[in-house]
Design an enzyme around this catalytic site. Structure first.
Site, short mmCIF file in Angstrom:
data_model
loop_
_atom_site.label_atom_id
_atom_site.label_comp_id
_atom_site.label_asym_id
_atom_site.label_seq_id
_atom_site.Cartn_x
_atom_site.Cartn_y
_atom_site.Cartn_z
N HIS A 17 73.37 -13.45 -32.34
CA HIS A 17 72.04 -12.89 -32.66
C HIS A 17 71.99 -12.58 -34.15
O HIS A 17 73.00 -12.20 -34.75
CB HIS A 17 71.80 -11.62 -31.83
N ASN A 41 66.16 -8.76 -24.23
CA ASN A 41 67.29 -8.23 -25.01
C ASN A 41 66.96 -6.78 -25.35
O ASN A 41 66.12 -6.52 -26.21
CB ASN A 41 67.44 -9.08 -26.29
N LYS A 45 68.76 -4.56 -26.69
CA LYS A 45 69.43 -4.08 -27.92
C LYS A 45 70.06 -2.70 -27.65
O LYS A 45 70.45 -2.42 -26.52
CB LYS A 45 68.45 -4.08 -29.08
N GLU A 68 65.23 -18.23 -33.20
CA GLU A 68 64.63 -16.96 -33.58
C GLU A 68 64.54 -16.87 -35.11
O GLU A 68 65.51 -16.51 -35.77
CB GLU A 68 65.50 -15.80 -33.09
N GLY A 103 61.15 -8.35 -34.54
CA GLY A 103 60.80 -6.94 -34.64
C GLY A 103 59.76 -6.64 -35.71
O GLY A 103 59.51 -5.48 -36.04
P1 PGA Z 1 61.61 -8.84 -30.87
O1 PGA Z 1 63.18 -9.21 -30.82
O2 PGA Z 1 60.98 -9.47 -29.66
O3 PGA Z 1 61.56 -7.34 -30.84
O4 PGA Z 1 61.07 -9.41 -32.14
C1 PGA Z 1 63.62 -10.48 -30.44
C2 PGA Z 1 65.13 -10.56 -30.52
O5 PGA Z 1 65.71 -9.93 -31.39
O6 PGA Z 1 65.77 -11.27 -29.73
#
Ligand code: PGA
Length: 256
Positions: free
Chosen positions: A96, A9, A11, A168, A174
Site C-alpha cells: 500500500h 481497508n 487502516k 491506487e 484520502g
Molecule cells: P480512500 O483510501 O478510499 O480513503 O481514498 C483508499 C486506500 O488507501 O486504499
C-alpha cells in the site's frame, strides 16, 4: 470472466469492539439482501481478525490483512507472519502507498512479501500507483510499470485467482480527488495489463482482477465499475461506514 471484488481497508481505525459492530451491520444487510456476483472483503486491523473470523463463519464476506511480514517465523519483534494470517484470512494487502511512503517499503521488500503470501496460500492485493509529482512530470506509466515488474518478479503463480492488483494513484487516496474512470482504465490497459502479460503470459494476465482505489464513494463508484479494465475497488474511508460501503457493493453488483 474476472471476479468483481470490493475490499474495505480499515487502516488504523476501529477497536475490536467497533470492528465487530460494523461487521454485524454489514452482515445483517448482506443476509437481508444478499449481493451475488461480487466478492466482499474486509481488511480490519490485526487485533480484530480473530473475532471477525468467528463472526463471519458461514457468510460470504471474506477477511484480509492490511500488511504482512516478508519472513515466515523467528526473532522479528512486532511482525505478523503469513502462517498467523492464514488461520483467518484469504487475502493480504501488500505494498500500500502508505507502507511505501511512511514505512519505507521498497519494491524488493514488497516482492518478498508477495512471494511469501502466495507460498502460504494467501492472495496478495498488490498496490501500485504514482504520486502527484510523478503524474505531473508525465512518469505515471513508467512508475507503475516498474512497480509491477519489480513487485511481481519471479512470483510463482499458475492461476489468475492467486493474485489481485490495485491501481491506487497516491494523490487520490484520502483526498477526495479521484482519477477519472477513463484515465484509470487507460492506465490499467496500457501499463498494468501489459506488465501482467510480460510476467505471466496472456491467459493468466487476462484473468487477474484489477481494482481501482482512491476516494471511492457510493456516488462515484459506478463510473469506475463500468470500465472494462476495472474489476472492483479498494476502499478506505468509505468502508468505515456500513451504508457507504454497502452503496459501493451495490454499485458493483449493478455493473457486473
Ligand atoms: P480512500 O483510501 O478510499 O480513503 O481514498 C483508499 C486506500 O488507501 O486504499
Amino acid at each position: 470472466m474476472r471476479t468483481a471484488l470490493i475490499a474495505g481497508n480499515w487502516k488504523m481505525h476501529l477497536t475490536e469492539k467497533q470492528a465487530v459492530t460494523l461487521t454485524r451491520k454489514l452482515l445483517w444487510v448482506q443476509n437481508q439482501m444478499p449481493v451475488r456476483g461480487v466478492e466482499v472483503l474486509l481488511c480490519p486491523p490485526f487485533t480484530a481478525l480473530s473475532q471477525l473470523h468467528k463472526l463471519l463463519v458461514g457468510s460470504t464476506i471474506k477477511l484480509g490483512a492490511q500488511n504482512m511480514s516478508a519472513e515466515v517465523e523467528g526473532a522479528f519483534t512486532g511482525e505478523i507472519s503469513p502462517l498467523m494470517l492464514a488461520e483467518f484470512c484469504s487475502y493480504v494487502i501488500v505494498g500500500h502507498s502508505e507502507r511505501r511512503a511512511i514505512f519505507g517499503e521498497t519494491d524488493a521488500l514488497i516482492n518478498r512479501k508477495v512471494k511469501n503470501a502466495i507460498t502460504h496460500s494467501l492472495i496478495p492485493i498488490l498496490c501500485v500507483g504514482e504520486t502527484l509529482a510523478e503524474k505531473e512530470s508525465g512518469k505515471a506509466h513508467q512508475v507503475v510499470y516498474a512497480q509491477m515488474i519489480e513487485g511481481l518478479k519471479e512470483v510463482p503463480i499458475f492461476s489468475a485467482n492467486q493474485l489481485v492488483v490495485a491501481y491506487e494513484p497516491v494523490w487520490a487516496i484520502g483526498t477526495g480527488w479521484t482519477a477519472t474512470p477513463q484515465e484509470s482504465n487507460a492506465l490499467i490497459a496500457a501499463t498494468i495489463r501489459p506488465a501482467l502479460v510480460r510476467l505471466f503470459g496472456e491467459q493468466v494476465a487476462n484473468g487477474v482482477s484489477v481494482l481501482y482505489g482512491g476516494s471511492v464513494k457510493p456516488d462515484n463508484a459506478r463510473g469506475f465499475f463500468q470500465q472494462p479494465e476495472i474489476d472492483g475497488a479498494l476502499v478506505g474511508g468509505a468502508s468505515l461506514d456500513a451504508d457507504s460501503f454497502r452503496g459501493i457493493i451495490e454499485a458493483a453488483r449493478n455493473c457486473s
